[in-house]
Design a protein around this motif. Sequence first.
Motif, PDB file in Angstrom:
ATOM      1  N   GLN A   1      18.450   5.755 -15.307  1.00 50.07           N
ATOM      2  CA  GLN A   1      17.852   7.084 -15.829  1.00 50.07           C
ATOM      3  C   GLN A   1      16.695   7.842 -15.113  1.00 50.07           C
ATOM      4  N   LEU A   2      16.633   9.148 -14.802  1.00 52.58           N
ATOM      5  CA  LEU A   2      15.500   9.661 -14.236  1.00 52.58           C
ATOM      6  C   LEU A   2      14.925  10.768 -15.199  1.00 52.58           C
ATOM      7  N   MET A   3      13.894  10.579 -15.568  1.00 48.28           N
ATOM      8  CA  MET A   3      13.050  11.549 -16.415  1.00 48.28           C
ATOM      9  C   MET A   3      11.713  11.964 -16.056  1.00 48.28           C
ATOM     10  N   PRO A   4      11.027  12.961 -16.516  1.00 44.16           N
ATOM     11  CA  PRO A   4       9.614  12.993 -16.463  1.00 44.16           C
ATOM     12  C   PRO A   4       9.016  11.668 -16.574  1.00 44.16           C
ATOM     13  N   TRP A   5       7.875  11.243 -16.186  1.00 38.52           N
ATOM     14  CA  TRP A   5       7.071  10.139 -16.443  1.00 38.52           C
ATOM     15  C   TRP A   5       6.564  10.002 -17.886  1.00 38.52           C
ATOM     16  N   GLY A   6       5.993  10.874 -18.426  1.00 38.60           N
ATOM     17  CA  GLY A   6       5.344  10.663 -19.680  1.00 38.60           C
ATOM     18  C   GLY A   6       6.491  10.083 -20.686  1.00 38.60           C
ATOM     19  N   ARG A   7       7.655  10.993 -20.558  1.00 34.62           N
ATOM     20  CA  ARG A   7       8.700  10.538 -21.517  1.00 34.62           C
ATOM     21  C   ARG A   7       9.352   9.002 -21.423  1.00 34.62           C
ATOM     22  N   ALA A   8       9.376   8.884 -19.898  1.00 33.57           N
ATOM     23  CA  ALA A   8       9.896   7.656 -19.482  1.00 33.57           C
ATOM     24  C   ALA A   8       8.752   6.407 -20.094  1.00 33.57           C
ATOM     25  N   LEU A   9       7.709   6.558 -19.825  1.00 33.50           N
ATOM     26  CA  LEU A   9       6.474   5.648 -20.233  1.00 33.50           C
ATOM     27  C   LEU A   9       6.593   5.623 -21.901  1.00 33.50           C
ATOM     28  N   ASN A  10       6.830   6.389 -22.553  1.00 34.98           N
ATOM     29  CA  ASN A  10       6.788   6.495 -24.079  1.00 34.98           C
ATOM     30  C   ASN A  10       8.150   5.784 -24.525  1.00 34.98           C
ATOM     31  N   ILE A  11       9.128   5.790 -23.998  1.00 32.56           N
ATOM     32  CA  ILE A  11      10.476   5.036 -24.314  1.00 32.56           C
ATOM     33  C   ILE A  11      10.317   3.740 -24.070  1.00 32.56           C
ATOM     34  N   ALA A  12       9.738   3.345 -22.500  1.00 33.73           N
ATOM     35  CA  ALA A  12       9.622   2.056 -22.320  1.00 33.73           C
ATOM     36  C   ALA A  12       8.630   1.296 -23.219  1.00 33.73           C
ATOM     37  N   ARG A  13       7.813   1.965 -23.848  1.00 41.59           N
ATOM     38  CA  ARG A  13       6.834   0.956 -24.662  1.00 41.59           C
ATOM     39  C   ARG A  13       7.698   0.957 -26.123  1.00 41.59           C
ATOM     40  N   SER A  14       8.304   1.658 -26.500  1.00 43.42           N
ATOM     41  CA  SER A  14       8.936   1.441 -27.918  1.00 43.42           C
ATOM     42  C   SER A  14      10.436   0.824 -27.748  1.00 43.42           C
ATOM     43  N   ALA A  15      11.397   0.906 -26.719  1.00 44.33           N
ATOM     44  CA  ALA A  15      12.686   0.482 -26.657  1.00 44.33           C
ATOM     45  C   ALA A  15      12.678  -0.655 -26.204  1.00 44.33           C
ATOM     46  N   GLU A  16      13.855  -1.581 -26.548  1.00 43.99           N
ATOM     47  CA  GLU A  16      14.184  -2.875 -26.310  1.00 43.99           C
ATOM     48  C   GLU A  16      14.838  -2.922 -25.121  1.00 43.99           C
TER      49      GLU A  16
END
Length: 235
Positions: A40-55
């Motif tokens: 999935q492609l999305m704005p960097w800030g959103r992707a970073l936040n998801i990656a830090r919290s998702a498994e």
Amino acid sequence: MLTEHNPPGEYLNAQGEVAGVTAELIRILQQRLNEPGTMQLMPWGRALNIARSAENTALFETVRTAEREPWFKWVGPLKHYQISLYGLKERIGDAPELNALPRHYTACNYRNSATVDELKRLGFSEGENLILTSRSGDCLEMLLLGRADLTVVSEPSLPSFTANVERSGSQLVLVKYLTERKRYLAFSRDIADQRIARWQQALEQSYRDGTMRKLYQPVYAEAIIQRLEDFAAQQ
């Protein structure tokens, strides 16, 4: 697999699918490792936040910094490149005085970029003379519209960036070398170390067998490719 708009490495094609040479390299590794997954492609800030919290998640291409080190498990580098500050010749001249840059010019970078701190150390401040955008490509538009005078450009992006500037009738000028960076696949902390090791081995093998070179050579400088091949040869 999460990523951002960062051509030629990652972008959405006409069919709305994630494309680009780095995205394609990662798909090849997925096939070799039998590790299916969505991209999935999305704005960097959103992707970073998801990656830090998702498994069971990976974020690319992620600059590896001391602050980010404990957030992820790392596979790479996917890129090893230089970053410099550039401006348009008609606005800043051939060799502007570095100490005077923050007093006379406005810089642009994208929010959450690892190089924002580099600009702040030069004296640029958000809300005064520093514009932070949601996508790295937005700074080119800001530059050409006259809303910004300076922007950070990475070595992989420099050829296309220069071509866009020249098509507009302008000329790009190197103002200051800033730093070197390495970009990685950043996996969530729940991923087993054995899987991380397999990804690392597969990536290095793609550097040794020519897979990466075949993908990167049409769009990236030889120096970028050679750094990765040298890295794999030393492992």
